[in-house]
Structures are given as C-alpha cells and as structure tokens.
Design a protein around this motif. Sequence first.
Motif, mmCIF file in Angstrom:
data_model
loop_
_atom_site.group_PDB
_atom_site.id
_atom_site.type_symbol
_atom_site.label_atom_id
_atom_site.label_comp_id
_atom_site.label_asym_id
_atom_site.label_seq_id
_atom_site.Cartn_x
_atom_site.Cartn_y
_atom_site.Cartn_z
ATOM 1 N N ASP A 74 83.632 -30.151 70.604
ATOM 2 C CA ASP A 74 85.099 -28.468 69.743
ATOM 3 C C ASP A 74 85.779 -28.847 69.889
ATOM 4 O O ASP A 74 87.185 -30.015 70.274
ATOM 5 N N ASN B 235 83.742 -25.458 63.504
ATOM 6 C CA ASN B 235 83.989 -25.934 64.744
ATOM 7 C C ASN B 235 82.470 -26.040 65.016
ATOM 8 O O ASN B 235 81.978 -24.285 65.778
ATOM 9 N N ARG C 271 81.115 -23.669 76.358
ATOM 10 C CA ARG C 271 80.450 -22.158 75.601
ATOM 11 C C ARG C 271 79.174 -21.867 75.337
ATOM 12 O O ARG C 271 79.292 -20.867 74.549
ATOM 13 N N ALA D 198 81.410 -25.160 68.630
ATOM 14 C CA ALA D 198 81.766 -25.175 69.106
ATOM 15 C C ALA D 198 81.923 -23.190 69.136
ATOM 16 O O ALA D 198 80.951 -22.649 70.153
ATOM 17 N N SER E 175 84.136 -28.909 77.583
ATOM 18 C CA SER E 175 84.614 -27.562 76.920
ATOM 19 C C SER E 175 83.956 -27.054 75.837
ATOM 20 O O SER E 175 83.137 -25.694 75.840
ATOM 21 N N TYR E 176 83.604 -27.830 75.317
ATOM 22 C CA TYR E 176 82.350 -27.336 74.615
ATOM 23 C C TYR E 176 80.695 -26.525 75.003
ATOM 24 O O TYR E 176 80.374 -25.972 74.663
#
Length: 285
Positions: free
Chosen positions: A195, A213, A248, A215, A244-245
């Motif tokens: 991400d 990106n 998603r 993500a 964080s990735y």
Amino acid sequence: MLFDHIIDRSRTGMLLGALLAGCAVVDPSVRLQQADALAGAAGWERHTLPSGGFDLAVWSPAAAQRSATLTVYVEGDGHAWLSAGTVSPDPTPVQPVALQLALRHPDGAVAYLARPCQFQAGALPAACRSAVWTDARYSPHVIDSMNAALDQLMQRAGARRLILVGYSGGGVVAALLAARRADVVLLLTVAANLDTAAWARLQHLSPLAASLNPADYAAQLARVPQQHWVGADDRVVPPAVLASYAARFAAVARPPVTVVPGFSHACCWQAGWTTMVTPLLPSGE
C-alpha cells in the motif's frame, strides 16, 4: 543495503541515517560484475530483453527451461537515492536480494527480472530518466514494460502459468502485474510496500504521484492466491504497511501476511528462503 524507498527532502536524517549505515557506494559496473559472478556460480547467465522502451536485465539458468509453470523474481527499487536530497545516478541495487532469493528457488523453471535501468552495461540510455526509479517507479509505463518482458519469458519457457515473487518495491511491481494478468497462479512478496499511499504517510515521505498503488487493485487481486512476508524489525517497510494492504480486501479474501520475528528489510530472507517457499509452490514445481 538496499535503497527501496523515497526520501522526502524535508525529512529529518533519522531514517536516512539508519538506511545508509554500513552502505558503501559501489560503482554500477562493479555491481553488475558482482551480480554476474553470483549468478554464474550457480550456472545462470544474463541476457537482455528489449521491452517497452527499456532494455531489461534477466538472469536465468543456462540450461534450456521448458515448463508449464514459470516463476519470475522481481528486484526491488535498488539504489534510488544517494542522500535525502540527491537522486542516485544509477538505480542498480548494491545488494540484489531478489536475485539471491531466485538462486535459492527449489525447483522448476525460474528467471530473475531486474527493474528498468538496473544492471545496464555502460552509460544509461536516454529512456532512463531519474523519475523511473523515484516518483514514477510504479508508473503505467514501467508496469507495461515489465509485463511485456513477462510475455517474452513465458514464451521462451513454453509456460502457461506464472508465479511472481517480488522483493520490496519489486513486490509492488509483481502485485500490479498480477492484477492485470490472467495467468498468475501465485503471488509472493517479501518486505513489499504494497500500500504505497499508506507507506508514504507512515514514513512521512513524498507521495508517489506518478505511480500506481497495488492496494487500489484489491478487487482484481482477490482472485490471485497470495502470501506476503515482512520482518518484525523492518523500519523501511513496517508491518503496518502490509496490514493496510490486507485491510483493503474483503474479510473472506484477505491475503495472508506473515510477520517474521528478528527479520528486517534485507535480513535474513536469503538463508531460509527455500524452506519458506517450497510448501507454497504447486506440486511438481
């Protein structure tokens, strides 16, 4: 030490100092010779793939490979910056971690694919503007070039299925390639800033405005089997970036992320790589 990061001109020297510690700047021609020697000792040889305006360096076993499945290792961002305000004139990695991993691949058809402008013999060509290894390192142009190179490698191997392995920024490239291809059966990344927006915010770095990106392509990547590793002690790509990735994705399609105690960004993936990757490969690969 690998420079797989963007450094904001306004950033304090703390992160930079940690990344530069112990890293001697080695002439790009010497880095190429060292990679050739490393690969040659394992019976691999280098060739060049003209692709999308770039001449991409590839290492693969000298013996001809024909297989239904090809595994391609993608290098990280390399030596992108000399200092907080100075872009490197050549992005060839000082320590090619992805090459070291590729040389430990357990079995099956395999190749190592460098990024645009890395490992060039002689002066860099005109296409090698510094944006290629800084702000635009994951741009559509770069991804198009890498994708066309994969097509050539697949054709040479007679392969129908593709496994992509990416180290650091090479994991970003591998994920973006997997999002657009229909033949990727497995995506593996090591210490990858998947991400890129979250990574830039977390590290207080300049956004990669000219780059894609991974993500943002969670919907396309949800169909691809994945495994991602990150070191618990990685200060370049902290585990929070991988979290964080993964966040998603829908809960039922969330890719596994393994945080490895005692590992950092470049250490110590090479030593245990064969043991790590073997259980994940399709039977017979």
